[in-house]
Every structure is written in structure tokens, then in C-alpha cells.
Design a protein around this motif. Structure first.
Motif, PDB file in Angstrom:
ATOM      1  N   HIS A 218     115.209  14.308  99.790  1.00  0.00           N
ATOM      2  CA  HIS A 218     114.886  12.430  99.605  1.00  0.00           C
ATOM      3  C   HIS A 218     115.752  12.323  98.325  1.00  0.00           C
ATOM      4  CE1 HIS A 218     112.119  15.241  97.649  1.00  0.00           C
ATOM      5  NE2 HIS A 218     111.831  14.433  96.631  1.00  0.00           N
ATOM      6  N   TYR A 236     115.170  16.578  89.661  1.00  0.00           N
ATOM      7  CA  TYR A 236     114.160  17.113  89.419  1.00  0.00           C
ATOM      8  C   TYR A 236     114.589  18.724  88.904  1.00  0.00           C
ATOM      9  CZ  TYR A 236     112.312  14.093  93.514  1.00  0.00           C
ATOM     10  OH  TYR A 236     112.026  13.384  93.905  1.00  0.00           O
ATOM     11  N   PHE A 277     111.781  27.027  99.002  1.00  0.00           N
ATOM     12  CA  PHE A 277     110.016  26.169  98.394  1.00  0.00           C
ATOM     13  C   PHE A 277     109.075  27.697  98.926  1.00  0.00           C
ATOM     14  CE2 PHE A 277     112.406  22.250  98.012  1.00  0.00           C
ATOM     15  CZ  PHE A 277     111.993  21.659  96.739  1.00  0.00           C
TER      16      PHE A 277
ATOM     17  N   MET B   1     109.176  10.223  96.845  1.00  0.00           N
ATOM     18  CA  MET B   1     107.113  11.123  96.848  1.00  0.00           C
ATOM     19  C   MET B   1     107.444  12.518  97.567  1.00  0.00           C
ATOM     20  SD  MET B   1     103.857   9.394  98.339  1.00  0.00           S
ATOM     21  CE  MET B   1     103.967   9.210  96.511  1.00  0.00           C
ATOM     22  N   GLY B   2     107.064  13.152  97.175  1.00  0.00           N
ATOM     23  CA  GLY B   2     106.714  14.812  97.615  1.00  0.00           C
ATOM     24  C   GLY B   2     105.980  15.026  98.251  1.00  0.00           C
ATOM     25  N   TYR B 141     103.357  17.946  94.471  1.00  0.00           N
ATOM     26  CA  TYR B 141     105.112  18.406  94.070  1.00  0.00           C
ATOM     27  C   TYR B 141     106.562  17.908  94.518  1.00  0.00           C
ATOM     28  CZ  TYR B 141     108.143  21.991  93.221  1.00  0.00           C
ATOM     29  OH  TYR B 141     109.754  22.748  92.899  1.00  0.00           O
ATOM     30  N   SER B 142     107.045  16.951  93.607  1.00  0.00           N
ATOM     31  CA  SER B 142     107.942  15.825  93.982  1.00  0.00           C
ATOM     32  C   SER B 142     109.197  16.299  94.471  1.00  0.00           C
ATOM     33  CB  SER B 142     107.991  15.293  93.272  1.00  0.00           C
ATOM     34  OG  SER B 142     107.898  15.518  91.805  1.00  0.00           O
ATOM     35  N   ALA B 143     109.712  17.818  94.145  1.00  0.00           N
ATOM     36  CA  ALA B 143     110.817  18.350  94.613  1.00  0.00           C
ATOM     37  C   ALA B 143     110.998  18.204  96.164  1.00  0.00           C
ATOM     38  CB  ALA B 143     110.898  19.561  93.610  1.00  0.00           C
ATOM     39  N   CYS B 144     109.633  18.514  97.120  1.00  0.00           N
ATOM     40  CA  CYS B 144     110.215  18.775  98.522  1.00  0.00           C
ATOM     41  C   CYS B 144     109.453  18.156  98.704  1.00  0.00           C
ATOM     42  CB  CYS B 144     109.116  20.739  98.280  1.00  0.00           C
ATOM     43  SG  CYS B 144     109.229  20.391  99.950  1.00  0.00           S
ATOM     44  N   VAL B 145     110.091  17.519 100.378  1.00  0.00           N
ATOM     45  CA  VAL B 145     109.016  16.656 101.676  1.00  0.00           C
ATOM     46  C   VAL B 145     108.550  17.439 102.811  1.00  0.00           C
ATOM     47  CG1 VAL B 145     110.405  14.266 101.028  1.00  0.00           C
ATOM     48  CG2 VAL B 145     111.037  16.491 102.224  1.00  0.00           C
TER      49      VAL B 145
END
Ligand SMILES: [Zn+2]
Lengths: 311, 212
Positions: A218, A236, A277, B1-2, B141-145
Motif C-alpha cells: 500500500h 516500514y 507475514f 493504514m494497516g 500492524y501498519s506494514a500489512c493490509v
């Protein structure tokens, strides 16, 4: 010192043209100065307007006059000759202060060295390749005959060939989309989107990967002017770490004679981040260490490890 | 925004809300989290006065989040949501004849904001009519969506400072675990806060828990 006329530039006209540019700049400044100052105080409003308009007209005419002069001179200046064997860098040899700044001779030296280096590296790599397949040394005689074949030609592959290799790799991995851009001439820049996990920008030189940068799915990959942003690092920590590892991978996957295999191996390795992840570390079994998931992928097995858990 | 998870943390027995919050702060700091300012989320409740027939009157929630200071987030009970300009509050005053402010229903959560690697943690004290009623913890957790992708990872992180009592995947995600988290606004987060606030409202008032 070389003859000045070789340059094909009329130096007399050149210095006049520089003067003309200065004149043009100052007359343009006068136009805006008078506009900025506005109308001068006079008894009547009409008087004020009249003076202002005549001033403005005079100034504009001065601009016009200077511009015409500059145009006339620019025709006289002439073009630098393009027949010089080293293109514009050849002009360095005309520098009259040779002794103080020997740029040109250094440039020639560097060029010679880089040519030699490339040639010898090519020979070395072909020899090494042979050794890895046939362990005995009795092939050296045969390879000596083949020597002239080895040319540092992989740096100048046709664009079409590069496109084909990339699109073939793209078809191999359906979960990975590869877009190809050529923002600056012939060198390709790839935008790799891996699932909904990450985006990687891969800067190529011919079929060699020059550098790569990884960002979140994103995150922006385009800068404000709509061009691919190939410089800013990810916001990040996890993707900054993956970028570091990807740079290490570029150094690991090296096979100068088969650059397409290198690109394919790198993409296969990059693809192993699709479960970034979701995969716990293969050594400690945990997801997180220092707040980061396992960001390292083994070059051979593609297994996931924390940076500190790999050996 | 994660991906964001909001949950309630029970007050430790024999301790006050304030003491439990301080204990959480200490555990986060031991982990290596760094304090980065403060946050608040608040919620006003309105009910529709134009009640037609037997149906119970619909509720409307107007919320604010310090992460989006220029917006006002409006949620209809089980209905549409919208992100409006901050002066939506003024509009609600004008709409007095249609939506009545439920007095004494204002809830808010206020507290500190921590950063740890790519995690953002907010530990808040939930207050209702100026009495502390509970503790909220928001972890982003802002690195993943994709919530389904990083849920186990978030769970492991939350266990590291909340202990074993970690919630399940928030229900706002269970319907769309594979889909994208709405990145443009924080509606999923606000929905979780709303759920938490109404859960806390139903609980008994803790004896002797005035604010500070
Ligand atoms: Zn590990």
C-alpha cells in the motif's frame, strides 16, 4: 594544444551572444520592475496612465530589440562539430589548462582499463565455467582456441530480447505481476507486485539487475510527478530489511554468461516473500523477533528465517 | 493504514484502572516500544426522534479519532458509515428535531501512543460520564493490509505484553479475512471501538474508580 577552429564555434560571436543574453535579461527585469512599481504620482489620473503606458511600451520594445539581436547572434555562433570520436568528452582535450587538470588523459586511461577489465573478466568466467563442468584441466588447450568468441556483449542486448525474457518470467509466476518501464532511454525498470504483500522496483541495465528497492503493497511507487520513484526507501522497517536482503541476493545470484538465468533466479527468490507475514521462522519457530517477521530467505531452499536466526 | 485490532484489557485484581494502565506502559517499554505522543477516540450517541411504528428507534454514532483530526466519523447502527468534515457536529445540532443527543452517553478513550518496529500501540482509559470504566488496547500492524495474513503475527505480539488472554480475530474482519483492510479510512477500527464501548457500557460500574 588543439586548434581552436576545430571546435567549429565562432568564439567572437559567442562572447557577443553572452553579452546579448545579459542585455535581454536586464531589459526583461526592467519590464517587471516598472510593472511592480505601478503608476507614478502625477497631477491627473490621465497623466499617470499615459506615462505608465509609454514606459511599459518602451520597455517591451527594448526586450524585443535585445531578443532580435540575440537571435541574429545565435545564428553566427555555429554548432560544435559532432564528428569527434569520443563525442562531447573529446572537448575535454581542448582544455588549455591540461597540466593542471589532466581530466582527458585520465578519462582515456580509465576507458582503457575498463575495456581490459571486461575482456579479462570474460575470459576468466569462461574458464571457470568450464572447470565446474569438467574437472580435469586438459580442456585449457581447447578453450584457448575459443578465446576470440568471448566478448563483453551481454551489456548491449537488443531491447526486444530483454522484453521477451521479462515477459516469459512474468508468465512463469501468475501471482507476481511484472510491469516494464523505460523511463530513461533503453534501460528497463521493472515494477514487481507480489500478491498483496509487497512491491519491488528493479532497475535493470540490459539484462543485469542494477539495484532494487522493496516497499509495502500500500505504499506509493510513483512520485508526485507520476514517474516511478526508484529512490525513496520504504516507511516500514520490515520492507527496509527485505530491501537489504534483496540487495544481498543480487550479489549472490551471479552468472555473467547467462544473465536471463540470474533474473529468473532472483525473481524466484523474491517470490518466496509471498507469505512474508504468515510464515514463522524455521529456526526459532516464532513470528516476531525485535518486532520483525522472518525477513531472510535462504538462497537455495527459500526457507524463512529471522535475520539473526540465519547461519 | 494497516491491520488494526482493538480489545478490552481487564483491570488487574486489587489494582485501579490507572495502575493497570501504568503496568501496560511499563511492559511495552521493556519490550523496546517508544512513546510517541497521545491519542483519543470519542463517541456521541444520537437516536432518531422520527420513530415510525413499532420498530425501536435507530441509533446514530458520531465519533472522532485523533489519527484523523479533520474528520468526523458517523456510523449508523447496522447501517451505512460515512467520514465527514469535522464540523459535522454543528450539523447535528441543527438536526436536533430529527436526532436527539443521548445525554450522558458520551464515551471516550484517551491515553498514550507507542511505536514498536512497524507496530502502533494505543493504551487508553475508557471514560463514561467522567468515571474510568475500563482499558482499551489498540494494536495496528501498519506494514500489512490483509488481516488474515498477519493475524497470527499480531496475536504473538499482543501475547508478548498482554499475556495469554488475547482476543480472536475481530469480527469486522472474519467476514473478509482475505480481502483488503479499508485503507482509506479507519471505519473498521471505529467499528471495533464502538463494539468495545457498548460492551463496557453494559458492565457494572467498578467501585471507587473515579478518574485519576
Ligand atoms: Zn527466528
Amino acid at each position: 594544444m588543439a586548434d581552436v577552429m576545430n571546435v567549429g564555434v565562432n568564439l567572437e560571436a559567442f562572447s557577443q551572444a553572452i553579452n546579448a543574453i545579459q542585455a535581454l535579461r536586464s531589459s526583461v527585469t526592467r519590464v517587471f520592475d516598472s510593472l511592480k512599481d505601478g503608476m507614478k504620482n502625477k497631477e491627473t489620473l490621465e497623466g499617470r496612465e499615459k506615462v505608465f503606458i509609454t514606459d511599459f511600451q518602451d520597455n517591451l520594445q527594448a526586450v524585443n530589440r535585445d531578443l532580435t539581436e540575440l537571435e541574429r547572434l545565435s545564428n553566427l555562433v555555429g554548432r560544435p562539430s559532432e564528428s569527434h570520436p569520443l563525442h562531447n568528452s573529446g572537448l575535454l582535450s581542448l582544455d588549455p589548462v591540461q597540466d593542471k587538470t589532466p581530466l582527458y588523459s585520465q578519462l582515456l586511461q580509465a576507458y582503457k582499463w575498463s575495456n581490459k577489465l571486461q575482456y579479462h573478466a570474460g575470459l576468466a568466467s569462461s574458464l571457470l565455467n568450464q572447470q565446474s563442468l569438467k574437472r580435469s584441466a586438459n580442456q585449457i588447450g581447447a578453450s584457448a582456441k575459443r578465446r576470440p568468441k568471448v566478448q563483453p556483449s551481454t551489456l548491449v542486448l537488443p531491447i526486444q530480447y530483454v522484453d521477451d525474457v521479462i515477459s516469459r518470467i512474468g508468465r512463469m509466476f501468475p501471482d507476481m505481476s511484472i510491469e516494464l518501464f523505460r523511463p530513461n532511454g533503453t534501460s528497463a525498470v521493472l515494477l514487481v507486485t507480489l500478491g498483496k504483500v509487497l512491491k519491488a522496483i528493479v532497475v535493470m541495465r540490459s539484462l543485469f539487475i542494477d539495484r532494487t528497492i522493496v516497499r509495502g503493497y500500500h505504499e506509493n511507487v510513483y512520485s508526485e510527478d507520476g514517474k516511478l520513484d526508484i529512490w525513496s526507501k520504504s516507511n516500514y522497517q520490515v520492507f527496509q530489511k527485505v530491501t537489504d536482503h534483496a540487495t544481498t541476493a543480487l550479489l549472490h545470484y551471479q552468472l555473467p554468461q547467462m544473465p536471463d538465468v540470474v533474473v529468473r533466479s532472483f525473481m524466484t527468490w523474491l517470490r518466496s516473500y509471498t507469505k512474508l507475514f504468515q510464515t514463522p521462522c524455521q529456526r526459532c519457530g516464532k513470528f516476531l523477533q525485535d518486532g520483525l517477521p522472518p525477513t531472510w530467505r535462504d538462497f537455495r531452499t527459500l526457507e524463512a528465517f529471522h535475520d539473526t536466526c540465519r547461519q | 493504514m494497516g491491520v488494526t485490532c482493538v480489545c478490552q484489557v481487564p483491570v488487574v485484581e486489587g489494582k485501579s484502572v490507572q495502575q493497570t494502565v501504568e503496568q501496560l506502559h511499563k511492559r511495552l517499554e521493556q519490550l523496546g516500544a517508544v512513546k510517541q505522543g497521545s491519542f483519543f477516540v470519542d463517541c456521541e450517541t444520537y437516536h432518531a426522534t422520527t420513530n415510525t411504528g413499532a420498530q425501536p428507534s435507530k441509533l446514530l454514532y458520531v465519533m472522532h479519532n485523533s489519527e484523523t483530526p479533520l474528520s468526523c466519523l458517523v456510523l449508523f447502527d447496522g447501517g451505512p458509515t460515512l467520514a465527514a468534515d469535522a464540523n459535522f457536529d454543528v450539523l447535528m445540532v441543527k438536526l436536533k428535531s430529527h436526532f436527539q443527543n443521548a445525554k450522558g452517553h458520551k464515551v471516550e478513550s484517551r491515553g498514550a501512543r507507542y511505536r514498536y518496529a512497524d507496530f502502533l500501540i494505543k493504551v487508553g482509559t475508557v471514560t463514561m460520564s467522567s468515571s474510568a470504566r475500563g482499558i482499551s488496547v489498540e494494536v495496528e500492524y501498519s506494514a500489512c493490509v490483509v488481516p488474515g495474513d498477519c493475524w497470527n503475527l499480531m496475536k504473538e505480539f499482543m501475547q508478548s505484553f498482554l499475556g495469554p488472554s488475547v482476543p480472536d480475530l475481530p469480527s469486522v474482519f472474519s467476514s473478509k479475512a482475505e480481502g483488503l483492510f479499508a485503507p482509506a479510512d479507519c471505519m473498521d477500527t471505529m467499528n471495533q471501538y464502538l463494539e468495545l464501548f457498548s460492551k463496557i457500557r453494559k458492565q457494572q460500574v467498578l467501585p471507587g474508580s473515579g478518574v485519576r
